[in-house]
Design a protein around this motif. Sequence first.
Motif, PDB file in Angstrom:
ATOM      1  N   LEU A 152       3.219 -82.028   9.452  1.00 26.15           N
ATOM      2  CA  LEU A 152       4.393 -82.293   8.625  1.00 26.15           C
ATOM      3  C   LEU A 152       4.197 -81.753   7.212  1.00 26.15           C
ATOM      4  N   ASN A 153       3.060 -82.059   6.597  1.00 30.93           N
ATOM      5  CA  ASN A 153       2.825 -81.617   5.224  1.00 30.93           C
ATOM      6  C   ASN A 153       2.717 -80.105   5.110  1.00 30.93           C
ATOM      7  N   PHE A 154       2.062 -79.477   6.074  1.00 32.75           N
ATOM      8  CA  PHE A 154       1.982 -78.020   6.058  1.00 32.75           C
ATOM      9  C   PHE A 154       3.363 -77.395   6.276  1.00 32.75           C
ATOM     10  N   ALA A 155       4.160 -78.000   7.171  1.00 31.88           N
ATOM     11  CA  ALA A 155       5.501 -77.466   7.441  1.00 31.88           C
ATOM     12  C   ALA A 155       6.407 -77.599   6.222  1.00 31.88           C
ATOM     13  N   ILE A 156       6.258 -78.692   5.467  1.00 31.10           N
ATOM     14  CA  ILE A 156       7.050 -78.870   4.242  1.00 31.10           C
ATOM     15  C   ILE A 156       6.733 -77.761   3.253  1.00 31.10           C
ATOM     16  N   PHE A 157       5.450 -77.455   3.083  1.00 35.79           N
ATOM     17  CA  PHE A 157       5.093 -76.352   2.180  1.00 35.79           C
ATOM     18  C   PHE A 157       5.561 -75.015   2.734  1.00 35.79           C
ATOM     19  N   ASP A 158       5.407 -74.825   4.039  1.00 32.41           N
ATOM     20  CA  ASP A 158       5.816 -73.567   4.671  1.00 32.41           C
ATOM     21  C   ASP A 158       7.295 -73.308   4.442  1.00 32.41           C
ATOM     22  N   GLU A 159       8.086 -74.368   4.426  1.00 29.73           N
ATOM     23  CA  GLU A 159       9.529 -74.237   4.225  1.00 29.73           C
ATOM     24  C   GLU A 159       9.894 -74.117   2.750  1.00 29.73           C
ATOM     25  N   SER A 160       9.213 -74.869   1.883  1.00 26.56           N
ATOM     26  CA  SER A 160       9.616 -74.961   0.482  1.00 26.56           C
ATOM     27  C   SER A 160       8.965 -73.926  -0.413  1.00 26.56           C
ATOM     28  N   GLY A 161       7.685 -73.611  -0.140  1.00 31.20           N
ATOM     29  CA  GLY A 161       6.940 -72.781  -1.069  1.00 31.20           C
ATOM     30  C   GLY A 161       6.487 -73.596  -2.269  1.00 31.20           C
ATOM     31  N   LEU A 162       5.699 -72.980  -3.114  1.00 22.70           N
ATOM     32  CA  LEU A 162       5.121 -73.678  -4.261  1.00 22.70           C
ATOM     33  C   LEU A 162       6.108 -73.677  -5.429  1.00 22.70           C
TER      34      LEU A 162
ATOM     35  N   SER B  37       4.189 -87.100  20.845  1.00 24.17           N
ATOM     36  CA  SER B  37       2.766 -87.323  20.588  1.00 24.17           C
ATOM     37  C   SER B  37       2.242 -86.334  19.557  1.00 24.17           C
ATOM     38  N   ILE B  38       2.916 -85.216  19.405  1.00 24.36           N
ATOM     39  CA  ILE B  38       2.512 -84.204  18.429  1.00 24.36           C
ATOM     40  C   ILE B  38       3.252 -84.399  17.112  1.00 24.36           C
ATOM     41  N   MET B  39       4.555 -84.583  17.178  1.00 25.33           N
ATOM     42  CA  MET B  39       5.371 -84.831  15.993  1.00 25.33           C
ATOM     43  C   MET B  39       6.384 -85.921  16.341  1.00 25.33           C
ATOM     44  N   PRO B  40       6.203 -87.142  15.851  1.00 26.42           N
ATOM     45  CA  PRO B  40       7.126 -88.236  16.170  1.00 26.42           C
ATOM     46  C   PRO B  40       8.555 -87.920  15.757  1.00 26.42           C
ATOM     47  N   ALA B  41       9.506 -88.601  16.376  1.00 26.19           N
ATOM     48  CA  ALA B  41      10.921 -88.324  16.141  1.00 26.19           C
ATOM     49  C   ALA B  41      11.306 -88.519  14.676  1.00 26.19           C
ATOM     50  N   TRP B  42      10.653 -89.467  13.965  1.00 27.49           N
ATOM     51  CA  TRP B  42      11.044 -89.732  12.578  1.00 27.49           C
ATOM     52  C   TRP B  42      10.712 -88.551  11.660  1.00 27.49           C
ATOM     53  N   MET B  43       9.909 -87.602  12.149  1.00 30.23           N
ATOM     54  CA  MET B  43       9.573 -86.432  11.346  1.00 30.23           C
ATOM     55  C   MET B  43      10.598 -85.317  11.485  1.00 30.23           C
ATOM     56  N   ALA B  44      11.644 -85.546  12.251  1.00 29.50           N
ATOM     57  CA  ALA B  44      12.695 -84.523  12.423  1.00 29.50           C
ATOM     58  C   ALA B  44      13.272 -84.145  11.052  1.00 29.50           C
ATOM     59  N   PRO B  45      13.604 -82.851  10.859  1.00 32.41           N
ATOM     60  CA  PRO B  45      13.609 -81.751  11.824  1.00 32.41           C
ATOM     61  C   PRO B  45      12.305 -80.970  11.894  1.00 32.41           C
TER      62      PRO B  45
ATOM     63  N   SER C 245      10.340 -74.230  16.188  1.00 33.87           N
ATOM     64  CA  SER C 245      10.282 -73.137  15.219  1.00 33.87           C
ATOM     65  C   SER C 245       9.374 -73.483  14.045  1.00 33.87           C
ATOM     66  N   ARG C 246       9.444 -74.735  13.580  1.00 33.54           N
ATOM     67  CA  ARG C 246       8.664 -75.110  12.405  1.00 33.54           C
ATOM     68  C   ARG C 246       7.177 -75.250  12.741  1.00 33.54           C
ATOM     69  N   LEU C 247       6.848 -75.890  13.859  1.00 31.54           N
ATOM     70  CA  LEU C 247       5.440 -76.028  14.223  1.00 31.54           C
ATOM     71  C   LEU C 247       4.834 -74.668  14.572  1.00 31.54           C
ATOM     72  N   LEU C 248       5.556 -73.873  15.354  1.00 25.83           N
ATOM     73  CA  LEU C 248       5.038 -72.575  15.776  1.00 25.83           C
ATOM     74  C   LEU C 248       4.768 -71.665  14.579  1.00 25.83           C
ATOM     75  N   HIS C 249       5.637 -71.738  13.564  1.00 28.14           N
ATOM     76  CA  HIS C 249       5.489 -70.854  12.413  1.00 28.14           C
ATOM     77  C   HIS C 249       4.218 -71.141  11.623  1.00 28.14           C
ATOM     78  N   LEU C 250       3.639 -72.328  11.812  1.00 25.95           N
ATOM     79  CA  LEU C 250       2.361 -72.619  11.165  1.00 25.95           C
ATOM     80  C   LEU C 250       1.241 -71.773  11.749  1.00 25.95           C
ATOM     81  N   TYR C 251       1.420 -71.340  13.013  1.00 20.97           N
ATOM     82  CA  TYR C 251       0.369 -70.627  13.727  1.00 20.97           C
ATOM     83  C   TYR C 251       0.693 -69.166  14.019  1.00 20.97           C
TER      84      TYR C 251
END
Length: 462
Positions: free
Chosen positions: A38-48, A412-420, A425-431
């Motif tokens: 979640l934290n990595f995806a937030i940065f991946d989307e927002s940038g610094l 089990s990987i990303m709970p529903a409350w972490m949507a979207p 697309s968001r998890l895959l883009h981390l890798y």
Amino acid sequence: MLQTLRNHRRLVVAMLALQAVVIYVRVHKSSLFSDDFLNFAIFDESGLTISYLLRDVFGQVAPGYRLVQGIVFRLFGPSFIATATIIAALSMTCSALLAGIARRLGASNPAIAAGLLIFIGLPQFTQTQQWWAAAVHTIFSLTAILAASYCLAGSHRHRIALGTFWFGIALGFTAKVVCSPVILAAIAFYREWRVVREFVPALREALRAIVPVAALTALYMVGLAVFGPQLGNAHPSASLLATYVWTNLVKATIGASFGLDAWGFDLPGWVSALGMILFAGWSIQKDRGLALLWGATLIYVLASAAIIGWNRAGTFPDAGATLRYGVEGATFLVLGLMLGISSLQLGRAAIFVTLLIATLVLINTQAHLRNRVLIAYPIDETRSYIRHLKASLRQLKGRRDVVILQGTVPESIMPAWMAPFGDVSRLLHLYSPLPVADRAKATHELMRDGSIRPITAGQAPL
């Protein structure tokens, strides 16, 4: 004096080597998991950006936390090996700083050795070291607080400015740091007390050291009031909060430090609390200056537990014994032990017994914890999922005809409350930069076990 310093350095090096082994045993079965993604995806989307740095972190404004998450992701990607290495390095830095603080405040090498044996085995560190998201809050802020304490315990003419600087760094990681000025003041007091042995001059020095820290704390509190999130979460009753704080003190802080809590011998909390009170009283009788340090440790634990409890106990009433909430308090407790043991001026036989007891404490805590993963998340499932994902991405590397089907990853990987942020697309883009599209354009699908497989004609969506 020179020989004592050399022995101190050898002692610290030996303890750090032992700590590296202990940390490996603790973390080698862990993994990055949902909060980290979640934290990595937030940065991946927002940038610094400024808005990213000031973004809510589970009810806190923690720009240091956000900055570290962004830097680590940009440098290493979602790498557990990288994060575990950073955690280990900072944990060992904490040990070196704690030993340095104790030495500057007059602790003997045997007392420092006994304290470090207990410190590197603290169960409170286990949960934090296994969980990157918690480590960025806790271990980063603790390292900065110990750096501030190390500065204030020294004699450098800029020690107050340097201590204030490191305190400011710590504030960027977690709100609990607002409780630590009481510890910094006690360290400044004891440093002066050792020299003059007079209460008023020592208190005056403590006040002089703490004024800029207090001013920075007030500024932080104002900023939090203006920019902080409005949580609106349920707060506990007075009795529930009192129970939460008491549990944090006697179990998550004192009991856990010696393996006497539920993760150890499971003794009643009052047993470990009584033992600590008796030892503190004994050491104060030998050195009255330690009274303020022991008192400051107690105030810190109670205040920080009250802050956490006020925000968490209404939702999680049984979380007072959570180990990661006792890391800082246990650290200050160990500092008190080092100085308290030194004040007793033990003979060789007593020193041997003290070191033996400290070694048994370390063995006890590790024997009860072994290599268990203490995080209440599906770590095994996450490790398997990411292993399959990485294997599939290696096979698909360089292919330009692959488009992954959009969807959501398993809870089990990303709970529903972490949507979207649980979208494929968001998890895959981390890798991987592989494109993601709807079923009309997709050629492959990310399966529930983490593997990527071609979509066959007429295949129904999973």
